[in-house]
Design an enzyme around this catalytic site. Structure first.
Site, PDB file in Angstrom:
ATOM      1  N   TYR A 150      32.019  52.203  57.721  1.00 62.75           N
ATOM      2  CA  TYR A 150      30.737  52.459  58.376  1.00 62.75           C
ATOM      3  C   TYR A 150      30.222  53.865  58.097  1.00 62.75           C
ATOM      4  CZ  TYR A 150      31.764  48.225  61.093  1.00 62.75           C
ATOM      5  OH  TYR A 150      32.062  46.945  61.464  1.00 62.75           O
ATOM      6  N   LYS A 207      45.110  45.967  55.704  1.00 65.07           N
ATOM      7  CA  LYS A 207      45.016  44.983  54.612  1.00 65.07           C
ATOM      8  C   LYS A 207      45.689  45.639  53.405  1.00 65.07           C
ATOM      9  CE  LYS A 207      43.411  41.095  52.870  1.00 65.07           C
ATOM     10  NZ  LYS A 207      44.022  39.799  53.216  1.00 65.07           N
ATOM     11  N   ASP A 239      44.016  39.554  58.415  1.00 66.23           N
ATOM     12  CA  ASP A 239      43.700  38.122  58.474  1.00 66.23           C
ATOM     13  C   ASP A 239      44.693  37.399  59.388  1.00 66.23           C
ATOM     14  OD1 ASP A 239      45.387  38.994  56.499  1.00 66.23           O
ATOM     15  OD2 ASP A 239      44.733  37.581  54.969  1.00 66.23           O
ATOM     16  N   ASP A 263      36.371  46.721  64.990  1.00 67.28           N
ATOM     17  CA  ASP A 263      35.096  46.215  65.498  1.00 67.28           C
ATOM     18  C   ASP A 263      35.183  44.692  65.656  1.00 67.28           C
ATOM     19  OD1 ASP A 263      32.476  46.015  66.210  1.00 67.28           O
ATOM     20  OD2 ASP A 263      31.641  46.487  64.243  1.00 67.28           O
ATOM     21  N   ASP A 267      36.035  42.360  69.364  1.00 62.03           N
ATOM     22  CA  ASP A 267      35.115  41.334  69.861  1.00 62.03           C
ATOM     23  C   ASP A 267      35.826  39.981  69.983  1.00 62.03           C
ATOM     24  OD1 ASP A 267      33.078  43.073  70.187  1.00 62.03           O
ATOM     25  OD2 ASP A 267      31.618  41.958  69.006  1.00 62.03           O
TER      26      ASP A 267
END
Ligand code: NAD
Length: 380
Positions: A150, A207, A239, A263, A267
């Site tokens: 970001y 990852k 994942d 992020d 959620d």
């Protein structure tokens, strides 16, 4: 005699913000009275209300007035409600409410975000997961907040010849994901310290089979784990983590990860609780920390006195725990919320078809119930 004073910069914002903030403040006074602490709250403008006020005053139109930022920087903690609403929804407007949020987070150097995911006994049926899957779920997501994808360079080129990896004509875009060892270390270290006060388990999510930033993240995690031998440490690919959060969420205690993964996973994890009105969050940095509910300003119910104030109240609990080290007061407040729900009290958003109308409370009444339960817990 009152022994300690803490100054809180309170930012009610827009929509239901002022209604839920009022309850947050009343709860804070009750905590102060019980623990001999004077919490001095001072309201400041942010978001749409700041845009309107600065415009009306003929000042530079802004969603974060300089005076608000100065007050936030000088305070012992910031308690925010929510910003935004249809009045300021014009995407082409040069100043928008959420710019106030981004600016305050940036200026307070808040580099990590915490989201506790706790399943309330009484609200188990609201979760999309079967109750047996929710047994023992109590996790803390620690997300890096100021680095990674970001905040790397964002680039776009339109209609270029030979763009992208396959060299075909067309548009091209890239986002740079970057992390320094220092940025990773301060967040991961925080996660281990938090785990020591919880169930002693850290899962570091990355990852590393694909990304260089993740390989650095994992290396740093392994190095830091050696300083916390009392904490069980493991790595998990993002994942797999997304699957495990649904398949077996009780296995997690503290889950620490970089910005983008955090992020998304926070959620996903928040849905385990089944209710937006119960989720609090904390953003911490080197200076003043900021506490806020995870939901928005709910303009559809603003001014009706029916908003659920519990996420705001639980943000107060996080503030007690992380800014003022008042762990006992925080635990008592959490227990009070649990007791109120166990007793069947609900705001409209938490009520279902089985909830008797007499048990459905407005915002202020719910605040009253929590204060009553808190005082009762203190008296035990
Ligand atoms: P929202 O979270 O405000 O509302 C979604 C739904 O949940 C609505 O039906 C609302 O009534 C309900 N809801 C939310 N909080 C509730 C509460 N405490 N009690 C009872 N019901 C509650 O999300 P949205 O509708 O997508 O956004 C509304 C505005 O809030 C937009 O302007 C958006 O930009 C802003 N927003 C602000 C923040 C923030 O301040 N951090 C976060 C998200 C959205």
């Amino acid at each position: 005699m009152v022994s300690t004073t803490y100054n809180i910069c309170t930012l009610p914002g827009d929509g239901i913000g002022p209604e839920i903030m009022a309850e947050g403040k009343r709860v804070l006074s009750a905590v102060g009275a019980a623990y001999d602490v004077d919490f001095v709250c001072e309201d400041h403008l942010i978001g749409g209300s700041a845009i309107d006020t600065t415009r009306d005053n003929g000042e530079n139109v802004t969603a974060l007035p300089a005076e608000t930022l100065q007050a936030a920087q000088a305070a012992d903690a910031v308690l925010l409600a929510a910003v935004g609403g249809p009045k300021w929804d014009d995407l082409s407007a040069s100043v928008r409410p959420e710019q106030g949020l981004l600016a305050i987070r940036k200026n307070l150097h808040l580099f990590l975000n915490l989201r506790p995911v706790h399943i309330y006994r009484a609200l188990r049926d609201a979760s999309p997961l079967r109750p047996e899957r929710l047994k023992g779920v109590d996790l803390l997501i620690v997300r890096e907040l100021t680095g990674g994808l970001y905040f790397g360079e964002h680039k776009r080129e339109d209609h270029v010849e030979g763009a992208g990896v396959n060299g075909r004509a067309g548009s091209f875009a890239s986002d740079v994901m970057q992390y320094s060892e220092y940025e990773i270390e301060r967040v991961v270290r925080w996660a281990y310290e938090a785990a020591q006060g919880r169930r002693g388990k850290v899962t570091s999510v990355d990852k590393a089979n694909v990304l260089a930033t993740s390989r650095l993240w994992r290396e740093v995690n392994h190095r830091i784990a050696k300083d916390y031998l009392d904490v069980e440490s493991s790595d998990m690919l993002v994942d797999n983590s997304a699957m495990q959060l649904v398949a077996n969420p009780a296995q997690f205690d503290v889950l620490v990860t970089e910005n983008t993964f955090g992020d998304i996973l926070s959620d996903e994890a928040s849905m385990l609780t089944g209710s937006l009105g119960m989720l609090a969050s904390a953003s911490l940095g080197d200076g003043t920390a900021l506490y806020e509910p995870s939901h928005g300003s709910a303009p559809d119910i603003a001014g009706k006195g029916i908003a659920n104030p519990l996420a705001q109240i639980l943000s107060v609990s996080l503030m007690l725990r992380y800014s003022f080290k008042m762990d006992e007061a925080a635990a008592t407040l959490d227990a009070a919320v649990e007791d109120v729900l166990d007793a069947g009290w609900r705001t409209a958003d938490l009520a279902d078809s089985a909830t008797p109308v007499s048990k459905v409370l407005g915002t202020r009444e719910m605040g009253d119930k929590v204060i009553e339960a808190f005082n009762k817990c203190c008296a035990k």
